[in-house]
Scaffold this active site. Structure first.
Site, PDB file in Angstrom:
ATOM      1  N   ASP A  74       9.280 -33.224 -14.232  1.00 56.19           N
ATOM      2  CA  ASP A  74       8.948 -33.020 -15.638  1.00 56.19           C
ATOM      3  C   ASP A  74       9.793 -33.863 -16.589  1.00 56.19           C
ATOM      4  O   ASP A  74      10.918 -34.258 -16.264  1.00 56.19           O
ATOM      5  CB  ASP A  74       9.168 -31.550 -16.016  1.00 56.19           C
ATOM      6  CG  ASP A  74       8.112 -30.628 -15.464  1.00 56.19           C
ATOM      7  OD1 ASP A  74       7.301 -31.079 -14.627  1.00 56.19           O
ATOM      8  OD2 ASP A  74       8.095 -29.449 -15.860  1.00 56.19           O
ATOM      9  N   HIS A 218      13.295 -32.208 -12.545  1.00 57.50           N
ATOM     10  CA  HIS A 218      13.291 -33.002 -13.778  1.00 57.50           C
ATOM     11  C   HIS A 218      13.888 -34.382 -13.506  1.00 57.50           C
ATOM     12  O   HIS A 218      15.084 -34.484 -13.199  1.00 57.50           O
ATOM     13  CB  HIS A 218      14.088 -32.299 -14.883  1.00 57.50           C
ATOM     14  CG  HIS A 218      13.518 -30.963 -15.274  1.00 57.50           C
ATOM     15  ND1 HIS A 218      13.753 -29.822 -14.522  1.00 57.50           N
ATOM     16  CD2 HIS A 218      12.715 -30.602 -16.306  1.00 57.50           C
ATOM     17  CE1 HIS A 218      13.112 -28.800 -15.098  1.00 57.50           C
ATOM     18  NE2 HIS A 218      12.468 -29.242 -16.170  1.00 57.50           N
TER      19      HIS A 218
END
Length: 262
Positions: A74, A218
């Site tokens: 992400d 992430h």
């Protein structure tokens, strides 16, 4: 003499117009490159006139019979994404990237590299806002602007989205249904945004992963990127196959519906 003067004037005007056109093209192709909050490396500022890549079709992998796991990342693209793409390429692993629209606008070339690497790109809103706390019009705007940014950068129109923070509600479901976007959540969360320790992230992902699971990470955190080689190595040793979200399900997903595992 008069002919010489006119010739020089025309030549000067042509040069000025050519330079003006070149500068306009450069500025259009590298928007926000000079923004201090998004300082980019020389590699990232390569001319984005590169032809748009053709998205690789999902591979025929039967995740009903194979030990499939979907690694998802992400909040990019960012500088650290480039190193991650190199790691994934070396290990022939495909992943899914949930992109922030404003980051795509700042680093379109990195988004292109994701697509050309065979990875899946998806929508993660334009500004990473809490969609469940937003109005219907704001939700639509956040998603529509990101769809446009990704399309401009890569030529791909995403069919998947992930609500920031996993925050979703009936409004988000309604908007995503109309926009033909399935909601992708996750099964494994190593809290890499909080505990920025590569070994901790590696240990949590490997310990929690099961067949059909979706792993949330992430790529904006270098510590997470550093954990990926060992995550891949250890899961591969257990027989896992790394797939994109679309490959994990092997069928079109229902717009508006939430998915967190196969």
């Amino acid at each position: 003499m008069r002919e010489t003067v006119l010739t020089r004037r025309w030549a000067g005007m042509a040069a000025a117009l050519a330079m003006s056109g070149w500068l306009s093209t450069l500025n259009a192709n590298v928007p926000l490159a000079a923004a201090p909050q998004a300082a980019a490396s020389k590699a990232e500022l390569m001319a984005v006139r590169t032809p748009q890549p053709v998205a690789a079709p999902p591979r025929k992998i039967d995740c009903r019979k194979r030990k499939c796991v979907a690694l998802t990342f992400d909040d990019g693209p960012m500088s650290s994404t480039i190193k991650l793409l190199t790691i994934l390429k070396q290990r022939k692993v495909r992943a899914t990237f949930f992109l922030i629209g404003q980051n795509v606008a700042r680093r379109p070339q990195v988004a292109r590299w994701e697509v050309s690497g065979g990875h899946e790109v998806a929508n993660h809103s334009y500004t990473h806002t809490d969609l469940a706390r937003a109005s219907s019009s704001r939700v639509r705007s956040e998603l529509a602007r990101t769809q446009s940014a990704i399309k401009r950068a890569t030529g791909v129109t995403p069919k998947l989205m992930r609500p920031p923070y996993g925050s979703t509600d009936g409004t988000v479901a309604s908007v995503t249904k109309k926009m033909k976007l399935a909601q992708i959540l996750w099964t494994v969360d190593p809290n890499d945004w909080r505990d920025r320790n590569s070994k901790t992230v590696e240990r949590r992902v490997v310990a929690a992963t099961r067949p059909g699971y979706i792993v949330l990470m992430h790529d904006i955190h270098p510590t997470t990127v550093a954990a990926v080689p060992n995550i891949i190595k250890r899961l591969a040793a257990k027989g896992y196959v790394f797939v994109t979200i679309s490959e994990l399900y092997g069928r079109p997903l229902t717009p508006g519906k939430k998915y967190s595992r196969r």
